[in-house]
Design a protein around this motif. Structure first.
Motif, PDB file in Angstrom:
ATOM      1  N   VAL A  56       0.837  -1.203   0.000  1.00 25.87           N
ATOM      2  CA  VAL A  56       0.000   0.000   0.000  1.00 25.87           C
ATOM      3  C   VAL A  56       0.869   1.249   0.000  1.00 25.87           C
ATOM      4  O   VAL A  56       0.578   2.223  -0.700  1.00 25.87           O
ATOM      5  N   ALA A  57       1.936   1.238   0.757  1.00 21.87           N
ATOM      6  CA  ALA A  57       2.801   2.418   0.837  1.00 21.87           C
ATOM      7  C   ALA A  57       3.540   2.672  -0.472  1.00 21.87           C
ATOM      8  O   ALA A  57       3.805   3.824  -0.823  1.00 21.87           O
ATOM      9  N   LEU A  58       3.872   1.609  -1.205  1.00 22.59           N
ATOM     10  CA  LEU A  58       4.637   1.774  -2.441  1.00 22.59           C
ATOM     11  C   LEU A  58       3.767   1.859  -3.696  1.00 22.59           C
ATOM     12  O   LEU A  58       4.279   2.177  -4.773  1.00 22.59           O
ATOM     13  N   ALA A  59       2.486   1.602  -3.592  1.00 22.02           N
ATOM     14  CA  ALA A  59       1.619   1.580  -4.779  1.00 22.02           C
ATOM     15  C   ALA A  59       1.555   2.955  -5.444  1.00 22.02           C
ATOM     16  O   ALA A  59       1.742   3.076  -6.666  1.00 22.02           O
ATOM     17  N   TYR A  60       1.287   3.998  -4.696  1.00 24.60           N
ATOM     18  CA  TYR A  60       1.158   5.334  -5.276  1.00 24.60           C
ATOM     19  C   TYR A  60       2.482   5.848  -5.861  1.00 24.60           C
ATOM     20  O   TYR A  60       2.497   6.329  -6.993  1.00 24.60           O
TER      21      TYR A  60
END
Length: 158
Positions: A56-60
């Motif tokens: 989730v932290a690296l998706a954007y």
């Protein structure tokens, strides 16, 4: 005492004792395995939570990175096209610097003739309607065609 000794060494007694010992070992083993499983399950849950958090932290940022790489590729393609267009315009400018090319274009586009020459317009019977309109425009003086173009553009604006 002989009966107790005989009973102690009897096969049935030995098998019963052996079964009880085995059952105790199995029970202890299962208890240890269950304790180990519960620890492993909590570790796995924690690991899954950490992995999900990282995803989730690296998706954007990854989405932004891919988007920016696509923009960079598009801008490089536009830059290449602009450089090719500049090169074409330089070639065209160099051609127009040549008096022979300029004279050829003036004769072809404006239907000019040199003094003493006779100008002819050849009509092709298979020409399209637009080509015929161009030929009619060629019979008129060039300034009449310019004024017609101004009138048409003025009429299209209204």
């Amino acid at each position: 005492m002989a009966a107790k000794e005989r009973d102690r060494f009897s096969t049935a007694t030995r098998i019963r004792l052996l079964g009880e010992q085995t059952a105790a070992r199995v029970y202890r083993s299962q208890t240890k395995r269950q304790a180990h499983r519960s620890r492993l399950t909590s570790r796995a849950a924690l690991l899954a939570l950490v992995v999900c958090t990282l995803v989730v932290a690296l998706a954007y940022p990854m989405r932004q990175y891919v988007s920016q790489r696509a923009q960079i590729a598009d801008l490089q393609r536009q830059k290449q096209q602009a450089a090719e267009r500049v090169e074409q315009l330089r070639d065209l400018k160099a051609r127009w610097q040549d008096d022979a090319y300029a004279e050829q274009q003036i004769r072809r586009r404006l239907h000019y003739v040199m003094p003493g020459e006779t100008g002819y317009v050849v009509i092709d019977p298979d020409a399209t309607k637009q080509a015929r309109a161009d030929l009619v425009a060629a019979d008129r003086p060039w300034y009449a065609n310019v004024w017609d173009g101004v009138d048409k553009s003025d009429a299209s604006d209204q």
